[in-house]
Enzyme design. Structure first.
Site, short mmCIF file in Angstrom:
data_model
loop_
_atom_site.label_atom_id
_atom_site.label_comp_id
_atom_site.label_asym_id
_atom_site.label_seq_id
_atom_site.Cartn_x
_atom_site.Cartn_y
_atom_site.Cartn_z
N LYS A 113 0.85 -1.20 0.00
CA LYS A 113 0.00 0.00 0.00
C LYS A 113 0.88 1.23 0.00
CE LYS A 113 -0.32 2.04 3.41
NZ LYS A 113 -0.26 2.64 4.75
N ASP B 5 -6.07 0.22 8.56
CA ASP B 5 -5.90 0.05 7.11
C ASP B 5 -6.60 -1.21 6.59
OD1 ASP B 5 -4.41 2.34 6.86
OD2 ASP B 5 -2.47 1.33 6.85
#
Length: 292
Positions: free
Chosen positions: A9, A137
């Site tokens: 990410k 997340d």
């Protein structure tokens, strides 16, 4: 053994507000995902088990707090029925504590893979709720597609249309503690607005994307550099290279990224950084997703 990519990410921008009464920081972040990351595999087994290997396996254990095992157990609980045991494998190809969401992405890949492999009747909404329960997340990393995250990371909305972005990831090999970065931010009280910035519907080219992103920021960048000056050295190096349209810290630090105009520029930049600093971890990649 069936397997899935757990993509790195990258926070293209990350705005962080002052903590609320619970101590949590609201945020606004545009996340995208690399065509490189860890890899999670699943096969039949005698008991729920995890093996960790790969170039960065030494930084992790297969203990109960590993997010792969936590995700597997959470999914089994959500299934609300007996589930056959599985053997899990995590190929750890991303540096640990690197600001690339490795653990959350590992968890997301585990959830998708186990639901498919075990044919569990869990819809996307329930799967997203399980992912969100595993960390800030978690929800954003479940599907590995560009997304705007707000609130504490759980409020998701579609990202602007972005071109595939050629990029270079660079990590100096120093783990960066997210709690320590947030403590440093709190000590300086250098909080930003987390109101959603004006966003175009689409960005056609890497140059347009970099120009727009340059008006935004990562509020954890300065605290990350204060915690780990090596990250600052990476950032300064990338910002001095002609191929870098934009260079920024991802997440709470450890890894910096540079956006480039094309694969050719990214390849040249990666090769030069490897020559300048052979001990740094350098990876040329494309940002977008989903890839797997």
């Amino acid at each position: 053994m069936a397997s899935r990519l757990a993509p790195a990410k990258v926070n293209l921008f990350l705005h962080v507000g002052a903590p609320d009464a619970t101590g949590y920081h609201p945020l606004c972040s545009l996340m995208t995902f690399a065509d490189f990351g860890d890899r999670v595999g699943v096969a039949g087994g005698d008991a729920l088990d995890l093996v960790v290997d790969g170039p960065f396996a030494a930084g992790l254990s297969a203990s109960d707090d590993n997010l792969v095992l936590r995700a597997a157990r959470a999914l089994i609980a959500e299934a609300r029925r007996p589930v056959e045991p599985v053997a899990l494998r995590l190929e750890k190809r991303l540096p640990v504590a690197s600001g690339l969401g490795g653990g959350s992405s590992d968890a997301g890949a585990t959830l998708r893979l186990m639901r498919e492999a075990l044919q569990l009747p869990i819809d996307d909404g329930r799967l997203e709720a399980v992912a969100a329960s595993l960390g800030a997340d978690g929800a954003a990393c479940l599907w590995g597609r560009p997304v705007l995250a707000e609130g504490y990371g759980e409020i998701l909305s579609p990202a602007p249309d972005l071109p595939v972005l050629d990029a270079v990831l660079v990590n100096p090999g120093v783990p960066v503690s997210t709690p320590q970065v947030y403590r440093t931010l709190d000590a300086t009280a250098a909080f930003g607005s987390v109101a959603r910035p004006a966003m175009p519907e689409a960005l056609e080219t890497p140059q347009e994307a970099a120009a727009w992103l340059s008006t935004l920021r990562n509020d954890l960048e300065a605290p990350a550099v204060a915690v780990a000056p090596e990250v600052g050295a990476v950032l300064e190096t990338l910002r001095g290279e002609p191929e870098a349209l934009l260079a920024r810290v991802s997440g709470s630090g450890g890894t910096c990224f540079a956006l480039c105009a094309s694969d050719i520029e990214a390849e040249g930049l990666a090769e030069r950084i490897e020559a300048i600093a052979p001990r740094w971890w350098v990876k040329r990649c494309r940002l977008g997703g989903p890839w797997d």
